[in-house]
Design a protein around this motif. Structure first.
Motif, mmCIF file in Angstrom:
data_model
loop_
_atom_site.group_PDB
_atom_site.id
_atom_site.type_symbol
_atom_site.label_atom_id
_atom_site.label_comp_id
_atom_site.label_asym_id
_atom_site.label_seq_id
_atom_site.Cartn_x
_atom_site.Cartn_y
_atom_site.Cartn_z
ATOM 1 N N GLY A 19 0.821 -1.209 0.000
ATOM 2 C CA GLY A 19 0.000 0.000 0.000
ATOM 3 C C GLY A 19 0.853 1.255 0.000
ATOM 4 N N ILE A 36 -3.384 4.687 2.969
ATOM 5 C CA ILE A 36 -3.399 3.630 1.956
ATOM 6 C C ILE A 36 -2.808 2.342 2.515
ATOM 7 C CG2 ILE A 36 -2.564 2.933 -0.315
ATOM 8 C CD1 ILE A 36 -4.714 5.058 -0.404
ATOM 9 N N ALA A 37 -1.741 2.455 3.321
ATOM 10 C CA ALA A 37 -1.126 1.265 3.913
ATOM 11 C C ALA A 37 -2.107 0.550 4.834
ATOM 12 C CB ALA A 37 0.140 1.658 4.676
ATOM 13 N N LEU A 39 -5.439 0.837 4.868
ATOM 14 C CA LEU A 39 -6.567 0.335 4.078
ATOM 15 C C LEU A 39 -6.219 -1.001 3.426
ATOM 16 C CD1 LEU A 39 -9.398 0.913 2.795
ATOM 17 C CD2 LEU A 39 -8.145 1.955 0.885
ATOM 18 N N THR A 40 -5.029 -1.062 2.852
ATOM 19 C CA THR A 40 -4.598 -2.285 2.175
ATOM 20 C C THR A 40 -4.392 -3.422 3.164
ATOM 21 O OG1 THR A 40 -3.407 -0.877 0.599
ATOM 22 C CG2 THR A 40 -2.922 -3.233 0.546
ATOM 23 N N ASP A 94 3.210 -8.144 -3.259
ATOM 24 C CA ASP A 94 1.775 -8.419 -3.247
ATOM 25 C C ASP A 94 1.504 -9.912 -3.375
ATOM 26 O OD1 ASP A 94 -1.005 -6.875 -3.589
ATOM 27 O OD2 ASP A 94 -1.019 -8.627 -4.908
ATOM 28 N N GLY A 130 -8.275 -6.205 0.289
ATOM 29 C CA GLY A 130 -7.419 -5.086 0.676
ATOM 30 C C GLY A 130 -6.697 -4.493 -0.522
ATOM 31 N N GLY A 131 -6.113 -5.359 -1.345
ATOM 32 C CA GLY A 131 -5.423 -4.886 -2.541
ATOM 33 C C GLY A 131 -6.371 -4.253 -3.535
ATOM 34 N N ARG A 134 -7.146 -0.786 -2.272
ATOM 35 C CA ARG A 134 -5.932 0.035 -2.465
ATOM 36 C C ARG A 134 -5.867 0.585 -3.880
ATOM 37 N NH1 ARG A 134 -1.399 -3.966 -2.876
ATOM 38 N NH2 ARG A 134 -2.394 -4.209 -4.923
ATOM 39 N N ASP A 135 -6.022 -0.294 -4.861
ATOM 40 C CA ASP A 135 -5.861 0.113 -6.249
ATOM 41 C C ASP A 135 -7.008 1.007 -6.719
ATOM 42 O OD1 ASP A 135 -3.532 -1.350 -6.290
ATOM 43 O OD2 ASP A 135 -4.448 -3.122 -7.196
#
Length: 207
Positions: A19, A36-37, A39-40, A94, A130-131, A134-135
């Motif tokens: 993230g 972001i970190a 959240l991911t 990832d 999560g990923g 993030r994206d």
């Protein structure tokens, strides 16, 4: 510390790093990095716990997870520029995070004596959501949806392996380690050798 908790910590750490790397590509400030970190790192597990009615949610029960994610964001904020290719590092980190998170999600479902279907779904949700969030937040094409790559399929296969292995193995730890291995091998094989499932092609009818 149980294996499931250890897997949760590992997935939080590695997903937080990915993230933060995405945040560096988007040139965000330090608060943006932390957001972001976190959240991911925590998104997939949060959805998992909500669906399983697991109260309190894992990072509320133990805020150390938040500290791990924020700490990873801080480190990457000051070191991301040292990486020669942040995208390459992101993709491979990832893949590790996916493998660990799928095992963590499946492990939580197994610890609650859920059915095989729920074990598989919780593994996939923990590994992928999560990923995906993030994206989407940084307006990048989600790795989950990259054309011609095994991602959700790898998560499905890994979580399915955990569910099946638990039926034949008394040791849950071995089932979860096998789950992580299968997930990572499929994802890594997709990245290195182009493994993929057939892709739908909408060809116009011939006249």
């Amino acid at each position: 510390m149980t294996l499931v908790a250890l897997l949760d910590y590992a997935s939080v750490l590695v997903f937080a790093i990915t993230g933060a790397l995405v945040a560096s590509r988007a040139q965000l400030d330090l608060v943006g990095f932390a957001f972001i970190a976190c959240l991911t790192a925590l998104g997939g597990g949060t959805i998992r716990d909500l669906l399983l009615d697991r109260n309190p949610i894992f990072w509320i029960a133990n805020p150390t997870y938040l500290g791990v994610a924020a700490g990873a964001a801080l480190v990457i904020f000051f070191t991301a520029h040292l990486l020669e290719s942040r995208m390459r590092a992101l993709i491979w980190l990832d893949s590790f995070a996916l493998a660990v998170a799928v095992a963590a999600g499946a492990g939580v479902a197994l610890s609650l004596d859920q059915s095989a279907v729920i074990v598989i779904l919780m593994g996939m949700i923990t590994g992928c959501m999560g990923g995906l969030m993030r994206d989407v937040v940084v307006a990048e094409v989600p790795l989950v949806l990259k054309q011609g790559e095994l991602y959700v399929t790898a998560a499905f296969a890994g979580a399915g392996t955990a569910a099946i292995a638990k039926l034949y193995l008394l040791d849950t730890s071995l089932a979860l380690l096998t789950c992580a291995l299968v997930t990572w091998v499929l994802r890594a094989g997709s990245l290195m050798f182009g493994w993929h499932l057939p892709i739908y092609k909408n060809e116009p009818p011939k006249s």
